[in-house]
Motif scaffolding. Structure first.
Motif, PDB file in Angstrom:
ATOM      1  N   ILE A 183     -11.959 -20.668   5.511  1.00 50.10           N
ATOM      2  CA  ILE A 183     -12.223 -19.557   4.588  1.00 50.10           C
ATOM      3  C   ILE A 183     -12.285 -18.241   5.352  1.00 50.10           C
ATOM      4  CG2 ILE A 183     -13.943 -18.595   3.015  1.00 50.10           C
ATOM      5  CD1 ILE A 183     -14.676 -21.467   2.255  1.00 50.10           C
ATOM      6  N   TRP A 184     -12.918 -18.286   6.521  1.00 52.23           N
ATOM      7  CA  TRP A 184     -13.065 -17.066   7.323  1.00 52.23           C
ATOM      8  C   TRP A 184     -11.704 -16.513   7.741  1.00 52.23           C
ATOM      9  CZ3 TRP A 184     -16.500 -13.491   8.787  1.00 52.23           C
ATOM     10  CH2 TRP A 184     -16.224 -12.733   9.922  1.00 52.23           C
ATOM     11  N   VAL A 185     -10.837 -17.355   8.296  1.00 50.03           N
ATOM     12  CA  VAL A 185      -9.559 -16.863   8.801  1.00 50.03           C
ATOM     13  C   VAL A 185      -8.644 -16.459   7.651  1.00 50.03           C
ATOM     14  CG1 VAL A 185      -8.328 -19.082   8.891  1.00 50.03           C
ATOM     15  CG2 VAL A 185      -7.805 -17.301  10.561  1.00 50.03           C
ATOM     16  N   VAL A 186      -8.719 -17.141   6.504  1.00 44.72           N
ATOM     17  CA  VAL A 186      -7.906 -16.756   5.360  1.00 44.72           C
ATOM     18  C   VAL A 186      -8.295 -15.360   4.867  1.00 44.72           C
ATOM     19  CG1 VAL A 186      -7.440 -17.267   2.935  1.00 44.72           C
ATOM     20  CG2 VAL A 186      -7.342 -19.095   4.628  1.00 44.72           C
ATOM     21  N   ILE A 187      -9.601 -15.083   4.852  1.00 46.97           N
ATOM     22  CA  ILE A 187     -10.059 -13.744   4.446  1.00 46.97           C
ATOM     23  C   ILE A 187      -9.508 -12.691   5.399  1.00 46.97           C
ATOM     24  CG2 ILE A 187     -12.088 -12.272   4.276  1.00 46.97           C
ATOM     25  CD1 ILE A 187     -13.622 -14.687   3.215  1.00 46.97           C
ATOM     26  N   MET A 188      -9.577 -12.995   6.701  1.00 40.06           N
ATOM     27  CA  MET A 188      -9.065 -12.042   7.691  1.00 40.06           C
ATOM     28  C   MET A 188      -7.573 -11.790   7.488  1.00 40.06           C
ATOM     29  SD  MET A 188     -11.619 -11.065   9.591  1.00 40.06           S
ATOM     30  CE  MET A 188     -12.529 -11.108   8.041  1.00 40.06           C
ATOM     31  N   MET A 189      -6.809 -12.846   7.219  1.00 40.19           N
ATOM     32  CA  MET A 189      -5.371 -12.688   7.027  1.00 40.19           C
ATOM     33  C   MET A 189      -5.049 -11.943   5.744  1.00 40.19           C
ATOM     34  SD  MET A 189      -3.735 -16.308   8.327  1.00 40.19           S
ATOM     35  CE  MET A 189      -3.666 -16.708  10.078  1.00 40.19           C
ATOM     36  N   LEU A 190      -5.810 -12.209   4.677  1.00 44.02           N
ATOM     37  CA  LEU A 190      -5.576 -11.509   3.417  1.00 44.02           C
ATOM     38  C   LEU A 190      -5.837 -10.008   3.553  1.00 44.02           C
ATOM     39  CD1 LEU A 190      -7.019 -14.039   0.809  1.00 44.02           C
ATOM     40  CD2 LEU A 190      -4.610 -13.514   1.297  1.00 44.02           C
ATOM     41  N   ILE A 191      -6.827  -9.679   4.357  1.00 45.30           N
ATOM     42  CA  ILE A 191      -7.083  -8.251   4.609  1.00 45.30           C
ATOM     43  C   ILE A 191      -5.880  -7.621   5.276  1.00 45.30           C
ATOM     44  CG2 ILE A 191      -8.492  -6.647   5.963  1.00 45.30           C
ATOM     45  CD1 ILE A 191     -10.878  -8.435   5.450  1.00 45.30           C
ATOM     46  N   ASN A 192      -5.298  -8.343   6.235  1.00 38.42           N
ATOM     47  CA  ASN A 192      -4.098  -7.825   6.903  1.00 38.42           C
ATOM     48  C   ASN A 192      -2.942  -7.671   5.933  1.00 38.42           C
ATOM     49  OD1 ASN A 192      -4.061  -7.556  10.055  1.00 38.42           O
ATOM     50  ND2 ASN A 192      -5.474  -9.228   9.593  1.00 38.42           N
ATOM     51  N   ILE A 193      -2.826  -8.627   5.011  1.00 41.17           N
ATOM     52  CA  ILE A 193      -1.725  -8.574   4.053  1.00 41.17           C
ATOM     53  C   ILE A 193      -1.884  -7.389   3.107  1.00 41.17           C
ATOM     54  CG2 ILE A 193      -0.661  -9.772   2.096  1.00 41.17           C
ATOM     55  CD1 ILE A 193      -1.258 -12.389   3.520  1.00 41.17           C
ATOM     56  N   SER A 194      -3.075  -7.186   2.620  1.00 45.73           N
ATOM     57  CA  SER A 194      -3.294  -6.182   1.581  1.00 45.73           C
ATOM     58  C   SER A 194      -3.513  -4.778   2.120  1.00 45.73           C
ATOM     59  CB  SER A 194      -4.507  -6.567   0.724  1.00 45.73           C
ATOM     60  OG  SER A 194      -5.673  -6.647   1.550  1.00 45.73           O
ATOM     61  N   ARG A 195      -4.025  -4.659   3.313  1.00 47.17           N
ATOM     62  CA  ARG A 195      -4.416  -3.339   3.797  1.00 47.17           C
ATOM     63  C   ARG A 195      -3.631  -2.867   5.016  1.00 47.17           C
ATOM     64  NH1 ARG A 195      -9.511  -1.694   2.386  1.00 47.17           N
ATOM     65  NH2 ARG A 195      -8.839   0.228   3.414  1.00 47.17           N
ATOM     66  N   LEU A 196      -3.150  -3.806   5.840  1.00 46.91           N
ATOM     67  CA  LEU A 196      -2.587  -3.408   7.132  1.00 46.91           C
ATOM     68  C   LEU A 196      -1.219  -4.035   7.360  1.00 46.91           C
ATOM     69  CD1 LEU A 196      -5.843  -3.934   9.206  1.00 46.91           C
ATOM     70  CD2 LEU A 196      -4.971  -1.761   8.362  1.00 46.91           C
ATOM     71  N   ARG A 197      -0.594  -3.578   8.406  1.00 51.13           N
ATOM     72  CA  ARG A 197       0.675  -4.147   8.829  1.00 51.13           C
ATOM     73  C   ARG A 197       0.364  -5.168   9.926  1.00 51.13           C
ATOM     74  NH1 ARG A 197       5.635  -0.653  11.437  1.00 51.13           N
ATOM     75  NH2 ARG A 197       7.081  -2.389  11.765  1.00 51.13           N
ATOM     76  N   TRP A 198       0.899  -6.379   9.779  1.00 55.50           N
ATOM     77  CA  TRP A 198       0.507  -7.464  10.700  1.00 55.50           C
ATOM     78  C   TRP A 198       1.394  -7.474  11.953  1.00 55.50           C
ATOM     79  CZ3 TRP A 198      -3.254 -10.111  12.155  1.00 55.50           C
ATOM     80  CH2 TRP A 198      -3.136 -11.357  12.809  1.00 55.50           C
ATOM     81  N   VAL A 199       2.628  -7.870  11.841  1.00 55.05           N
ATOM     82  CA  VAL A 199       3.547  -7.886  12.969  1.00 55.05           C
ATOM     83  C   VAL A 199       4.857  -7.233  12.501  1.00 55.05           C
ATOM     84  CG1 VAL A 199       4.817  -9.329  14.607  1.00 55.05           C
ATOM     85  CG2 VAL A 199       2.535  -9.989  13.868  1.00 55.05           C
ATOM     86  N   SER A 200       5.431  -6.408  13.336  1.00 55.27           N
ATOM     87  CA  SER A 200       6.654  -5.698  12.977  1.00 55.27           C
ATOM     88  C   SER A 200       7.748  -6.671  12.555  1.00 55.27           C
ATOM     89  CB  SER A 200       7.154  -4.870  14.169  1.00 55.27           C
ATOM     90  OG  SER A 200       6.197  -3.890  14.523  1.00 55.27           O
ATOM     91  N   GLY A 201       8.365  -6.391  11.425  1.00 51.22           N
ATOM     92  CA  GLY A 201       9.463  -7.209  10.951  1.00 51.22           C
ATOM     93  C   GLY A 201       9.054  -8.359  10.060  1.00 51.22           C
ATOM     94  N   VAL A 202       7.767  -8.571   9.890  1.00 48.80           N
ATOM     95  CA  VAL A 202       7.294  -9.678   9.052  1.00 48.80           C
ATOM     96  C   VAL A 202       6.728  -9.089   7.773  1.00 48.80           C
ATOM     97  CG1 VAL A 202       5.761 -11.650   8.889  1.00 48.80           C
ATOM     98  CG2 VAL A 202       6.784 -11.053  11.087  1.00 48.80           C
ATOM     99  N   SER A 203       7.264  -9.489   6.643  1.00 50.23           N
ATOM    100  CA  SER A 203       6.845  -8.936   5.367  1.00 50.23           C
ATOM    101  C   SER A 203       5.595  -9.619   4.859  1.00 50.23           C
ATOM    102  CB  SER A 203       7.985  -9.086   4.348  1.00 50.23           C
ATOM    103  OG  SER A 203       8.238 -10.454   4.123  1.00 50.23           O
ATOM    104  N   SER A 204       4.934  -8.979   3.915  1.00 49.79           N
ATOM    105  CA  SER A 204       3.715  -9.529   3.332  1.00 49.79           C
ATOM    106  C   SER A 204       3.942 -10.869   2.645  1.00 49.79           C
ATOM    107  CB  SER A 204       3.118  -8.518   2.348  1.00 49.79           C
ATOM    108  OG  SER A 204       2.678  -7.380   3.041  1.00 49.79           O
ATOM    109  N   PRO A 205       5.016 -11.091   1.847  1.00 50.82           N
ATOM    110  CA  PRO A 205       5.227 -12.429   1.250  1.00 50.82           C
ATOM    111  C   PRO A 205       5.355 -13.536   2.299  1.00 50.82           C
ATOM    112  CG  PRO A 205       6.601 -10.802   0.175  1.00 50.82           C
ATOM    113  CD  PRO A 205       6.012 -10.118   1.368  1.00 50.82           C
ATOM    114  N   GLN A 206       6.015 -13.229   3.428  1.00 57.23           N
ATOM    115  CA  GLN A 206       6.140 -14.242   4.475  1.00 57.23           C
ATOM    116  C   GLN A 206       4.769 -14.591   5.067  1.00 57.23           C
ATOM    117  OE1 GLN A 206       9.031 -11.999   6.794  1.00 57.23           O
ATOM    118  NE2 GLN A 206      10.629 -13.530   6.345  1.00 57.23           N
ATOM    119  N   ILE A 207       3.977 -13.559   5.270  1.00 56.77           N
ATOM    120  CA  ILE A 207       2.637 -13.808   5.810  1.00 56.77           C
ATOM    121  C   ILE A 207       1.805 -14.592   4.806  1.00 56.77           C
ATOM    122  CG2 ILE A 207       0.509 -12.707   6.587  1.00 56.77           C
ATOM    123  CD1 ILE A 207       2.164 -10.398   7.628  1.00 56.77           C
ATOM    124  N   PHE A 208       1.984 -14.305   3.506  1.00 55.58           N
ATOM    125  CA  PHE A 208       1.237 -15.035   2.480  1.00 55.58           C
ATOM    126  C   PHE A 208       1.594 -16.529   2.513  1.00 55.58           C
ATOM    127  CE2 PHE A 208       0.777 -16.770  -1.796  1.00 55.58           C
ATOM    128  CZ  PHE A 208      -0.533 -16.434  -2.068  1.00 55.58           C
TER     129      PHE A 208
END
Length: 525
Positions: free
Chosen positions: A112-137
């Protein structure tokens, strides 16, 4: 206590053995996932730390704060997860369900903890260059499902571990399945009546047979015995002289063997139950102690009463030692039985060479019957031969419990000295038991009989050198009172190659050919 049956419960690993998957595969996969996540974390730091202008971030402080929280949260997750992963590894290899349970409970929280952290990255920040939000989801979803599946698998593994610990516990009650196994037998993949009794031993098929309760169950109120005056004690409990009241109302003197739950652990108690079941299928023979019945209503709590025929004169070893001053020897120095003295009369207190020969023949007759049923005694010695008031020899105390389970483990668990002086060479070397190993033990028993109870191999100690000495030809010395014909038989029984030892049928025939047992006056019958 209700426990799921290992044979029937659902396997979450598609049939793969949990004992192989959980300790070896899951920790490795988990470790790889965490290190992959660490690589993504480092890449994210280097690629995004100096990209404030590209992202056109207006609130730099907020941007840095959120990103640092995500990085820090995921870093904490990696550290904590590695710690829990170490607990899982230790729990699997030490068979400690408590450590595994910590991982099972902590991992969903970590997920639950890591999923929350990743969702924050998806919704608010850019995670890794070239990787889109749907792919990260999709990546986050896959990670969550995979981790949940791992928790599911490890949970089943933990339950199996708890079952194993419970089943191997020395102090516990029998389960419903174990009681049913004794009373009803195991359901075979074939019809029990289709077993070929000529080639299948009783021991091979006894687990499929049911306990014949209608024939052997004794009501406790029909049995009386004084628990303050035991006749003797054994590995599991004590033996008492008692009175049994059958249906006709007459009182019968019996021997009552009790099983102490504190001295017989579950494994050995189940072996005793199987030994009791075997006894019920042995039938009647004049040279076997007869089973009259048992009280099995409390076997769930490892309490058992076994009622058998009472043998007034006790075991043969004690009688042989006690009669040394009253023994009448009919064998001269050349090992020849002096037939001129056969008509001599004696009091019942006397024991003569004729008694020794007769007991030898009766023991062989009882063993011949067991051999015909393909049942191995496993502990043949004068201490396990009982005598009736008429001096008839009867076999008792079969070593079946030792054969049903690993003999060395049995001896270790029961703190019982290994009866090495009576065991055959192959039994000592390989823990192999057969009717031919019983033939070896029979000859050692004859050595006891014709020395009036002397211990075989005096001066020797049980060690590896003793086994080597047996291989080199060490055997008990020739007894003082043994006739030459019986000594020749004993030497045949001690052949190194078990295949060329005589069978008990041959031994019985040898006695019949040498001695005439038809005349009571001649053989002291």
């Amino acid at each position: 206590m209700k426990l799921f049956e290992r044979e029937n419960h659902f396997h979450p690993c598609c049939g793969f053995d949990l004992n192989s998957v959980v300790p070896k595969v899951i920790p490795v996969v988990q470790f790889a996932i965490m290190k992959l996540g660490l690589i993504f974390l480092i890449l994210g730091i280097f690629q995004n730390w100096d990209s404030l202008q590209q992202d056109k971030v207006t609130n730099v402080s907020s941007y840095h704060l959120v990103r640092l929280i995500c990085w820090g949260g995921y870093g904490i997750h990696i550290i904590v997860n590695d710690s829990f992963l170490l607990l899982l590894w230790k729990g699997c290899h030490s068979k400690n369900p408590s450590l595994v349970r910590v991982w099972v409970v902590a991992t969903p929280i970590s997920i639950i903890w890591v999923v929350i952290m990743m969702l924050i990255n998806i919704s608010r920040l850019r995670w890794v260059s070239g990787v889109s939000s749907p792919q990260i989801f999709v990546l986050v979803a896959f990670y969550g499902v995979l981790q949940c599946y791992f928790v599911y698998v490890v949970y089943f593994y933990m339950k199996e571990m708890e079952v194993d610990i419970f089943m191997s516990s020395t102090i516990r009650s029998l389960t419903d399945a174990e009681v049913a196994e004794f009373e009803q037998g195991i359901s075979p993949p074939f019809r029990v009546q289709d077993l070929d009794t000529e080639t299948q031993s009783l021991m091979d098929r006894i687990h499929y047979e049911r306990y014949k309760k209608e024939d052997f169950e004794i009501e406790r109120n029909k049995l009386q015995f004084d628990m303050d005056n035991p006749l003797g004690s054994g590995d599991y409990g004590k033996v008492y002289k008692g009175l049994l009241q059958p249906a006709d109302g007459t009182l019968v003197t019996v021997a009552v063997k009790t099983v102490n739950p504190e001295s017989a652990d579950v494994i050995c108690f189940k072996a005793l139950l199987t030994e009791l079941k075997v006894w019920t299928y042995l039938g009647s023979h004049p040279n076997l102690v007869g089973l009259l019945g048992a009280c099995t209503t409390e076997i769930r709590d490892r309490t058992l009463l076994i009622v058998s025929e009472f043998c007034a004169l006790g075991n043969l070893h004690c009688l042989l030692v006690g009669c040394r001053g009253l023994f009448c020897n009919f064998v001269n120095n050349n090992g020849i039985l002096q037939t001129s003295t056969l008509n001599t009369t004696f009091t019942t207190e006397h024991v003569s060479t004729l008694d020794l020969i007769r007991w030898s023949r009766e023991i062989a007759s009882g063993m011949e019957y067991l051999e015909s049923l393909r049942v191995v005694h496993g502990d043949l010695a004068t201490r396990n031969i009982l005598l009736t008031s008429h001096k008839a020899a009867k076999l008792t105390d079969f070593g079946l419990a030792r054969q049903l389970y690993n003999y060395s483990v049995y001896v270790k668990k029961q703190n019982t000295p290994l009866p090495w002086r009576w065991l055959s060479l192959e039994s000592l070397a390989d823990m192999t038991f057969s009717s031919k190993s019983d033939v070896w033990s029979y000859a050692v028993t004859l050595s006891e009989i014709f020395t009036l109870g002397e211990i075989p191999y005096p001066g020797h100690q049980f060690c590896l050198e003793f086994v080597y000495d047996l291989k080199a030809g060490l055997r008990p010395n020739k007894p003082r009172f043994v006739p030459q014909e019986i000594w020749a038989l004993m030497e045949r029984c001690w052949k190194k190659d078990a295949k060329i030892r005589p069978t008990f049928s041959e031994i019985v025939q040898i006695f019949a050919n040498i001695y005439d047992f038809s005349s009571d006056s001649q053989m002291g019958l």
